[in-house]
Motif scaffolding. Structure first.
Motif, PDB file in Angstrom:
ATOM      1  N   ALA A 287       0.812  -1.222   0.000  1.00 33.16           N
ATOM      2  CA  ALA A 287       0.000   0.000   0.000  1.00 33.16           C
ATOM      3  C   ALA A 287       0.842   1.267   0.000  1.00 33.16           C
ATOM      4  CB  ALA A 287      -0.930  -0.004   1.212  1.00 33.16           C
ATOM      5  N   LEU A 288       2.174   1.147   0.110  1.00 30.37           N
ATOM      6  CA  LEU A 288       3.025   2.334   0.092  1.00 30.37           C
ATOM      7  C   LEU A 288       2.968   3.012  -1.280  1.00 30.37           C
ATOM      8  CD1 LEU A 288       6.260   1.041   1.896  1.00 30.37           C
ATOM      9  CD2 LEU A 288       4.686   2.812   2.737  1.00 30.37           C
ATOM     10  N   PRO A 289       2.791   4.332  -1.335  1.00 36.26           N
ATOM     11  CA  PRO A 289       2.861   5.021  -2.628  1.00 36.26           C
ATOM     12  C   PRO A 289       4.299   5.034  -3.152  1.00 36.26           C
ATOM     13  CG  PRO A 289       1.715   6.353  -0.979  1.00 36.26           C
ATOM     14  CD  PRO A 289       2.388   5.230  -0.249  1.00 36.26           C
ATOM     15  N   VAL A 290       4.431   4.942  -4.461  1.00 39.44           N
ATOM     16  CA  VAL A 290       5.739   4.977  -5.106  1.00 39.44           C
ATOM     17  C   VAL A 290       5.573   5.693  -6.440  1.00 39.44           C
ATOM     18  CG1 VAL A 290       5.399   2.719  -6.194  1.00 39.44           C
ATOM     19  CG2 VAL A 290       7.711   3.562  -5.844  1.00 39.44           C
ATOM     20  N   MET A 300       2.781   0.489  -4.236  1.00 40.30           N
ATOM     21  CA  MET A 300       3.897  -0.443  -4.399  1.00 40.30           C
ATOM     22  C   MET A 300       3.423  -1.748  -5.022  1.00 40.30           C
ATOM     23  SD  MET A 300       7.158  -0.980  -3.923  1.00 40.30           S
ATOM     24  CE  MET A 300       7.780   0.079  -2.613  1.00 40.30           C
ATOM     25  N   ASN A 301       2.184  -2.145  -4.733  1.00 36.60           N
ATOM     26  CA  ASN A 301       1.639  -3.376  -5.282  1.00 36.60           C
ATOM     27  C   ASN A 301       1.613  -3.351  -6.805  1.00 36.60           C
ATOM     28  OD1 ASN A 301      -1.352  -4.718  -6.133  1.00 36.60           O
ATOM     29  ND2 ASN A 301       0.018  -5.998  -4.910  1.00 36.60           N
ATOM     30  N   THR A 302       1.259  -2.206  -7.385  1.00 37.13           N
ATOM     31  CA  THR A 302       1.273  -2.071  -8.846  1.00 37.13           C
ATOM     32  C   THR A 302       2.701  -2.124  -9.367  1.00 37.13           C
ATOM     33  OG1 THR A 302      -0.752  -0.757  -8.865  1.00 37.13           O
ATOM     34  CG2 THR A 302       0.685  -0.559 -10.764  1.00 37.13           C
ATOM     35  N   PHE A 303       3.603  -1.398  -8.707  1.00 33.89           N
ATOM     36  CA  PHE A 303       5.005  -1.378  -9.133  1.00 33.89           C
ATOM     37  C   PHE A 303       5.602  -2.779  -9.113  1.00 33.89           C
ATOM     38  CE2 PHE A 303       9.456  -1.343  -7.802  1.00 33.89           C
ATOM     39  CZ  PHE A 303      10.045  -0.607  -8.820  1.00 33.89           C
ATOM     40  N   GLU A 306       4.214  -5.004 -11.926  1.00 31.73           N
ATOM     41  CA  GLU A 306       4.774  -4.679 -13.237  1.00 31.73           C
ATOM     42  C   GLU A 306       6.204  -5.215 -13.367  1.00 31.73           C
ATOM     43  OE1 GLU A 306       4.362  -0.477 -13.306  1.00 31.73           O
ATOM     44  OE2 GLU A 306       2.206  -0.521 -13.737  1.00 31.73           O
ATOM     45  N   ILE A 307       6.974  -5.093 -12.303  1.00 33.81           N
ATOM     46  CA  ILE A 307       8.355  -5.584 -12.334  1.00 33.81           C
ATOM     47  C   ILE A 307       8.385  -7.098 -12.509  1.00 33.81           C
ATOM     48  CG2 ILE A 307      10.418  -5.920 -10.920  1.00 33.81           C
ATOM     49  CD1 ILE A 307      10.199  -3.146 -12.123  1.00 33.81           C
ATOM     50  N   LEU A 308       7.573  -7.812 -11.718  1.00 29.08           N
ATOM     51  CA  LEU A 308       7.591  -9.272 -11.784  1.00 29.08           C
ATOM     52  C   LEU A 308       7.071  -9.770 -13.131  1.00 29.08           C
ATOM     53  CD1 LEU A 308       8.384 -11.757 -10.253  1.00 29.08           C
ATOM     54  CD2 LEU A 308       6.128 -11.790  -9.179  1.00 29.08           C
ATOM     55  N   MET A 320       4.393 -17.036  -3.969  1.00 29.84           N
ATOM     56  CA  MET A 320       4.532 -15.652  -3.523  1.00 29.84           C
ATOM     57  C   MET A 320       3.858 -14.702  -4.493  1.00 29.84           C
ATOM     58  SD  MET A 320       8.471 -15.388  -2.143  1.00 29.84           S
ATOM     59  CE  MET A 320       9.164 -16.115  -3.608  1.00 29.84           C
ATOM     60  N   ASN A 321       3.214 -13.655  -3.941  1.00 30.68           N
ATOM     61  CA  ASN A 321       2.738 -12.587  -4.804  1.00 30.68           C
ATOM     62  C   ASN A 321       3.875 -11.601  -5.059  1.00 30.68           C
ATOM     63  OD1 ASN A 321       2.884 -10.736  -2.606  1.00 30.68           O
ATOM     64  ND2 ASN A 321       0.781 -11.201  -2.007  1.00 30.68           N
ATOM     65  N   SER A 322       3.597 -10.571  -5.828  1.00 27.51           N
ATOM     66  CA  SER A 322       4.673  -9.671  -6.247  1.00 27.51           C
ATOM     67  C   SER A 322       5.264  -8.881  -5.076  1.00 27.51           C
ATOM     68  CB  SER A 322       4.163  -8.717  -7.327  1.00 27.51           C
ATOM     69  OG  SER A 322       3.061  -7.953  -6.853  1.00 27.51           O
TER      70      SER A 322
END
Length: 822
Positions: A287-290, A300-303, A306-308, A320-322
């Motif tokens: 939930a941290l904004p990035v 952070m969940n979206t970031f 996308e990376i994974l 594991m989730n991202s």
């Protein structure tokens, strides 16, 4: 003279002229790609032969109007639509003859009245009846990004002895004495502006009049008592009331496999997974904004997702989730360096560098001395021009990008968590970035907090107590809230995006459409030859379930629109999702008339969502480029892409009819012929709706273009292929006017073949041609063409063998029942 009159007033002439027109337009787009725009305009668009061709189309319409006394038929919608095209062509001709178009380049503090006009004969300067001075030019970028958010010119105007100020920016036009100024570009040092200038009062007025007539004509086409669409509706009702029995037909099962290969056991990954990241803590971390690399604030969940996806082609790895993956990567970097999770799809690359097949570990990119294995070949690849790079070069560059992403993550870079309140560009920083510009407590906090967090996570992995790690996440959140006063962080939007990620609405809608559409298709086929009360109940229940999935699909698009702040059909992924929704909507509209059509539409919606979920489709939400920040975008794309849904349904109906024609034999021809007639009528109705939407959407795009950069038609490949699509479907719908071409087999085949123009407009232009609409380019789309080649082979097989059956067994007297000129 009689022969000439007969030729000019012939429907065959109409079809031939339209086909030549479409071929000429298509050829011009490739001339532009392989040579340049000027050559395409000189050889095709502005050539005397092309003007003659358009003039002959007008003459042909007038001659047909007189010969067949169309005014007496009271088909006012058809007449207004065709008349509007004459008006639009007239407006374009007036614009070509009398319109002026040029560029004005100004530096800050510079005043000028000179307009540079570019023509095929050369460039010349023209004096304007006023002067324009550039006071300031302002380029605004997305926070923390080099991508332009907007750019505008503040001008001082000297007109008739008076002075006034004005601002010009993208989608905000300056009108001055018939001249319209548009923000086109700017100088590299951001101290100068380039304005596009257009003067075309007469041509624009005539053309816009044609657009209005076109809209009125299409409304009349669908509401007029004597219109073709209303006739088809009445004929369909009569045909359904005549049906007594239906046949047993061959069911062809359609199966879409998950395409997920069974993975071999991975002992290194299994060892990492023994140290499980607490899901509750991972949720807090997610939930941290990035700040993304393009300046968008996202959770952070979206970031991490996308990376994974970029590294592993999946939003999960193992169990594991991202978010758990990213935390684990930071906590156990040495172990993760040995986990083969970086996807490599090029076998030649793996063989040359002795890499693991399919997925490699980070350490495999380095030899025993620590030297980067790909360094030499990468240097060669980057020195080549983009057009000269081989498939191997491109795959190597993609792998290098993935390795660099892992390297940055391991070095605590790339994750921009920390806003700097005194940063002019509102840039957020990662703890591994250069922090030399930071001072005081902020510098210490940013440099130390993530290493401290990693230490707490490592401790929690041993003890199971996540309180310390949760406390550090809370400290980061407090810091972000305190330092991001100048940067809008919308907590509700962040939470909505997390919920959107967790729900995976479109993935669930895909499964729902495929399963429900498949079941509906089976029961629709059964219902064609055996009427049972329980069948009706089951079909209604399945239809209700499709309706619920459809509403969830709509809700997912609404969530994405709220998160992004713009209409959710602004890139390739979003338009595919929207096409799927529009396709199912089209099926719902035909559900009462034909359950089979509804089933096909639902199934096709699932297939489209399946394609949108493939790895080469990028679901990332990005900020819009300035030109797309226009309300016209919402209407233009929404209407034109909705047309694709109806064209897709017609393609599937055409294929279904081809399949049923292929199954014709003496024992079932009476029953199948009746069903083919019914679906053919629905097919034509769907095509009429699609063509109307395509035409209106294309010209809405022309209005958008005129309001954004000063010309409503510039022969950009995207708009040219949209026009080609209109022409192709117009040919398909007008084939019935020629007696020898008026048959069910040819019409249904053309409804399938015509869909190729839609694929070219949607995929081909965006990915393979140059132009302003090519911003969605993606080399990985080549994988899609394997499926298209297979589909083309199936269509060719059906076309050949169904024609033989059609000539031998089809006795429905299709021509007698459908032939009704215009």
């Amino acid at each position: 003279m009689k022969q000439i009159e007969r030729l000019l007033s012939s429907y065959t002439t109409t079809i031939v002229l339209l086909v030549i027109y479409a071929i000429g337009l298509g050829g011009a787009t490739f001339i532009e790609k392989y040579f340049d725009t000027l050559m395409a305009k000189n050889l095709v668009y502005y050539s005397p032969l092309f003007f003659l061709l358009q003039f002959l189309l007008v003459v042909n319409f007038v001659a047909v109007l007189i010969r067949y006394k169309l005014f007496n038929r009271k088909k006012w919608g058809m007449l207004v639509v065709h008349f509007s095209f004459v008006v639009i062509l007239l407006g374009a001709f007036v614009s070509h003859l009398f319109g002026e178009e040029g560029m004005m380049h100004l530096r800050e503090g510079e005043k000028s009245d000179q307009l540079m006009v570019y023509t095929s004969a050369g460039t010349y300067a023209r004096s304007l009846p006023f002067e324009v001075e550039l006071l300031t030019f302002t380029l605004t970028r997305y926070p923390g990004s080099t991508s332009p958010s907007s750019y505008e010119s503040e001008l001082r105007l000297y007109v008739d002895g008076e002075t006034r100020k004005a601002r010009v920016y993208m989608n905000n036009v300056l009108d001055l004495k018939g001249y319209r100024f548009f923000q086109a570009s700017y100088d590299a040092d951001e101290k100068g502006t380039i304005l596009s200038v257009n003067r075309d009062v007469a041509g624009r007025s005539i053309t816009y009049t044609g657009y209005c007539c076109l809209l009125i004509g299409f409304v009349l086409c669908f509401t007029g008592r004597h219109s073709r669409f209303r006739q088809l509706t009445r004929r369909l009702k009569a045909l359904r009331s005549e049906a007594r029995v239906v046949c047993v037909i061959l069911l062809t099962g359609i199966s879409l496999m998950g395409a997920e290969a069974k993975k071999m056991p991975n002992p290194v990954l299994d060892a990492v997974q023994r140290y499980a990241i607490d899901p509750a803590h991972a949720e807090k971390f997610g939930a941290l904004p990035v700040q993304s690399s393009k300046g968008r604030i996202q959770p952070m969940n979206t970031f991490s997702s996308e990376i994974l996806r970029k590294l592993h082609k999946s939003a999960t790895i193992g169990n594991m989730n991202s978010d758990q993956f990213l935390i684990s990567l930071w906590a156990m970097p040495d172990r993760w360096m040995r986990v083969p999770f970086i996807v490599v799809s090029n076998d030649e690359l793996t063989e040359i560098y002795k890499l693991s097949k399919g997925e490699i570990a980070y350490i495999e990119a380095f030899d025993h001395t620590g030297r980067y294995k790909f360094q030499d070949r990468l240097a060669v690849a980057y020195h080549k021009m983009p057009a000269e790079r081989t498939a191997f070069d491109k795959e190597l560059m993609k792998l290098d990008e993935k390795i660099n992403i892992v390297r940055q993550l391991l070095n605590l870079q790339f994750v921009s968590l920390f806003p700097r309140s005194d940063e002019p560009g509102q840039t957020w920083y990662a703890p591994g970035d250069d922090l030399s510009g930071w001072v005081g407590e902020d510098s210490l906090f940013v440099a130390r907090i993530i290493p401290h967090y990693i230490s707490e996570v490592q401790s929690a992995l041993q003890t199971g107590d996540w309180a310390g790690a949760n406390n550090v996440v809370g400290q980061v959140t407090a810091y972000q809230q305190e330092r991001s006063a100048a940067q809008e962080v919308n907590p509700r939007r962040i939470q909505m995006e997390i919920k959107y990620n967790q729900l995976s609405i479109f993935a669930k809608a895909k499964k729902g459409y495929l399963v429900l559409g498949g079941l509906l298709l089976v029961f629709s086929f059964i219902g064609m030859f055996r009427q049972r009360r329980w069948l009706t109940g089951v079909t209604r229940l399945l239809s209700l379930a499709v309706g619920l999935v459809f509403l969830c699909h709509l809700g997912g698009m609404a969530m994405r629109g709220y998160i992004s702040g713009y209409a959710p059909w602004s890139n390739s992924y979003e338009t595919m999702v929207y096409v799927a929704w529009a396709t199912v909507l089209a099926g719902i509209l035909f559900a009462r008339r034909s359950p089979l059509t509804f089933a096909l539409a639902t199934l096709f919606g699932g297939i489209i969502l399946f394609v949108s979920g493939l790895n080469w489709m990028d679901p990332e939400i990005n900020p819009l480029v300035p030109v797309l920040k226009s309300p016209w975008l919402m209407f233009h794309v929404a209407v034109i892409v909705a047309a694709y849904g109806f064209f897709g349904i017609s393609c599937l109906i055409g294929l279904t009819n081809q399949g049923m024609i292929f199954c014709l034999k003496e024992t079932n021809r009476a029953f199948l012929s009746l069903r083919i007639k019914e679906l053919t009528l629905i097919n034509e109705m769907s095509l009429w709706i699609g063509l109307a939407l395509m035409t209106i959407g294309t010209f809405l795009g022309a209005v958008w273009a005129n309001e954004s950069w000063g010309r409503y038609w510039g022969w950009d490949p995207k708009e040219t292929w949209a026009l080609i699509t209109m022409v192709v479907y117009a040919v398909t719908l007008h084939l019935r006017l020629v007696k020898r071409w008026d048959n069910a087999w040819l019409f249904n085949l053309m409804s399938v073949l015509s869909f190729a123009s839609v694929l070219m407009t949607y995929f081909g232009v965006n990915y393979f041609l140059s132009g302003m609409h090519s911003y969605g380019q993606n080399d990985s789309v080549n994988h899609l063409f394997m499926y298209l080649y297979i589909a083309a082979g199936v269509v060719l097989f059906l076309a050949i063998f169904s024609y033989r059956r059609y000539k031998k067994w089809f006795t429905a007297d299709y021509s007698a029942s459908t032939n009704n000129p215009i």
